[in-house]
Design an enzyme around this catalytic site. Structure first.
Site, short mmCIF file in Angstrom:
data_model
loop_
_atom_site.label_atom_id
_atom_site.label_comp_id
_atom_site.label_asym_id
_atom_site.label_seq_id
_atom_site.Cartn_x
_atom_site.Cartn_y
_atom_site.Cartn_z
N ASP A 1 -7.12 -12.83 -15.43
CA ASP A 1 -5.68 -13.10 -15.39
C ASP A 1 -5.28 -13.52 -13.99
O ASP A 1 -5.97 -13.21 -13.01
CB ASP A 1 -4.86 -11.89 -15.86
N GLU B 1 -5.37 -7.26 -14.56
CA GLU B 1 -5.44 -6.71 -13.20
C GLU B 1 -4.16 -6.96 -12.43
O GLU B 1 -3.65 -6.08 -11.73
CB GLU B 1 -6.64 -7.32 -12.44
N1 BES Z 1 -7.73 -9.27 -5.61
C1 BES Z 1 -6.52 -8.59 -5.39
C2 BES Z 1 -6.68 -7.34 -4.55
C3 BES Z 1 -7.06 -7.61 -3.14
C4 BES Z 1 -6.25 -8.37 -2.34
C5 BES Z 1 -8.23 -7.11 -2.65
C6 BES Z 1 -6.61 -8.66 -1.07
C7 BES Z 1 -8.59 -7.38 -1.38
C8 BES Z 1 -7.80 -8.17 -0.60
C9 BES Z 1 -5.93 -8.19 -6.72
O1 BES Z 1 -5.99 -9.23 -7.66
C10 BES Z 1 -4.47 -7.86 -6.54
O2 BES Z 1 -3.70 -8.73 -6.26
N2 BES Z 1 -4.14 -6.60 -6.72
C11 BES Z 1 -2.78 -6.15 -6.76
C12 BES Z 1 -2.83 -4.88 -7.54
C13 BES Z 1 -1.61 -4.52 -8.29
C14 BES Z 1 -1.00 -5.58 -9.11
C15 BES Z 1 -1.86 -3.26 -9.10
C16 BES Z 1 -2.26 -5.90 -5.36
O3 BES Z 1 -3.01 -5.51 -4.45
O4 BES Z 1 -1.06 -6.13 -5.16
MN MN Z 2 -7.82 -10.10 -7.71
MN MN Z 3 -4.34 -10.64 -7.20
#
Ligand code: BES
Ligand code: MN
Ligand code: MN
Length: 455
Positions: free
Chosen positions: A89, A154
């Site tokens: 997603d 996610e």
């Molecule tokens: N891939 C990201 C998380 C991430 C961002 C890891 C930068 C390492 C570096 C993930 O897709 C994401 O955006 N996660 C959200 C989580 C939330 C929606 C629960 C976030 O971190 O805001």
């Molecule tokens: Mn991600």
């Molecule tokens: Mn993300």
């Protein structure tokens, strides 16, 4: 060069064009209008997993978007098993947000693939799929058993994944979990993450009068909810930039001197910070460097606030309602539930009697830590050394991946955060891109990793 790496070389253009096909599917999980596209992306991945020889491959429905699962257990019972996680997603994107190309019509420019999801996370999960394809070419065996778990929720908090993991421990059992869903500071110096922050989110609503009122007739007698919300929000931080909620920092483990010294070597410089943010001057909790504020300290952010008249022209109105979306990044052993309650209670306590406030909290995500002294981590280090010709450094990251703590607690397996993106890929923003060279090195490094775990 091994057969698998030869295969990567010979088929790289084909891999890229397949990735373009996946990127054309606007699988935006937060948008009800795109539920069909999310389903279509799941089907696309399932088809490719089947094509590269995984069996069985399933599209598992949830109360939300489906989970794609596939395995190859041909290495045998004595061999190690790797669980590979990713998400298909993506965040919303519109050309009008400032994109050069249409966000779901991928384009390659100056060595980068531009499209929503190119880096986060379609491009990164695809590196593993193509690594497996390359290893298994011509019917060759892989040195490890492989399980793919690719979710479609996610970006909306992995709503249904924790339950799925808890209910399917045997199915998902593995010796190591690998996640490529993060970035490195630059393409030359490989890095591995050992800490992610947790996350809580909440919706705040402030109500004043029963309906919008004439600001001439009633202004001065009613507490304007937009103003009241601004007053509440202004009390969430102290003037020095720290969070004002009582008890907010109580469970935060301090960084050791040793870790601080180590992290300083890779910390973001002031000039790079200025260049990447475009903000005029640094802000934040006193006493901590940029990388400590973003990697090792909790924060409270206002993600949006609104209320009142915003159209062209002017309207002399007393709005009846204002709202804000607030989130906190968590670290160390901060409990999402506890911190949510602390913030909720504080907001309720500082809300004046002249308005009515509601704070709706959602389920949160714990911060995650990875032990860097495991044999599996040694395998990852070796893989990066071969893939990049350089030893990786260890870093903390401020973002969140909800499933990490679920893997750790439910599967009792080490997690390796092997991100192949770059921090400036523009994830979640306009013109998200994935560097072609990172895609290539990612595939090669994943192959080295499977080989090292299998050895
Ligand atoms: N891939 C990201 C998380 C991430 C961002 C890891 C930068 C390492 C570096 C993930 O897709 C994401 O955006 N996660 C959200 C989580 C939330 C929606 C629960 C976030 O971190 O805001
Ligand atoms: Mn991600
Ligand atoms: Mn993300």
């Amino acid at each position: 060069m091994s057969q698998a790496h030869e295969y990567v070389k010979a088929h790289f253009d084909q891999f890229k064009s397949q990735l373009f096909d996946l990127l054309r599917i606007p699988s935006i999980s937060t948008s009800v209008d795109h539920a069909g596209d999310v389903q279509r992306a799941a089907q696309w991945l399932a088809d490719d997993l089947e094509r590269i020889g995984l069996h069985p491959v399933e599209i598992i429905p949830t109360a939300g978007h489906p989970i794609v699962y596939g395995e190859w257990m041909g290495a045998g019972l004595d061999a190690k098993t790797i669980l590979i996680y990713g998400h298909y997603d993506v965040q919303p994107a519109l050309k009008s947000d400032g994109w050069i190309n249409e966000p779901f019509e991928p384009e390659e420019r100056d060595g980068h693939i531009y499209a929503r999801g190119s880096s986060d996370d379609k491009g990164q999960i695809f590196t593993h799929m193509k690594a497996v394809e390359s290893i298994r070419a011509n019917g060759a065996k892989a040195p490890v058993n492989l399980k793919f778990l690719i979710e479609g929720e996610e970006e909306i908090g992995s709503t249904h994944l924790a339950d799925f993991v808890a209910a399917n421990r045997d199915k998902l059992q593995a010796d190591v979990c690998v996640i490529s869903d993060s970035g490195m500071p630059n393409s030359e110096q490989p890095s591995i993450l050992y800490a992610l922050r947790g996350l809580i989110t909440m919706d705040v609503e402030v109500f004043g009068s029963a309906t919008d009122l004439h600001s001439g007739t009633y202004g001065g007698s009613v507490h304007n909810p937009v103003q009241a919300l601004a007053e509440i929000i202004a009390q969430l931080h102290k003037p020095d930039g720290s969070v004002a909620v009582p008890g907010f920092y109580d469970d935060v483990l301090p960084l050791s001197d040793e870790e601080r010294t180590e992290l300083q070597k890779t910390g973001m410089s002031e000039s790079l910070w200025r260049q990447t943010t475009g903000a005029p001057k640094q802000w934040g909790e006193p006493g901590f460097a940029i990388h400590e504020r973003t990697g090792a300290r909790p924060t409270l952010e206002i993600n949006g606030m609104a209320g009142g008249y915003f159209e062209p022209g002017f309207k002399t109105v007393l709005p009846a309602k204002a709202w804000a979306k607030i989130s906190c990044r968590l670290v160390a052993n901060q409990d999402p539930e506890v911190i949510s309650r602390l913030v909720q209670n504080y907001i309720m306590n500082i809300s004046p009697a002249t308005i009515r406030t509601t704070v709706e909290i959602s389920e949160g995500t714990r911060a995650a830590f990875v032990d860097i002294r495991t044999p599996e981590m040694q395998a990852a280090i070796q893989a990066f050394e071969k893939g990049w010709g350089k030893k990786p450094v260890f870093m903390r990251e401020g973002g969140s991946i909800p499933v990490v703590s679920d893997f750790q607690s439910e599967l009792n397996a080490p997690v390796i955060l092997m991100g192949f993106g770059l921090n400036d890929d523009g994830a979640h923003g306009p013109n998200e891109h994935f560097m072609v060279e990172m895609f290539r090195k990612g595939i090669n490094t994943a192959i080295y990793f499977y080989e090292a775990i299998g050895a």
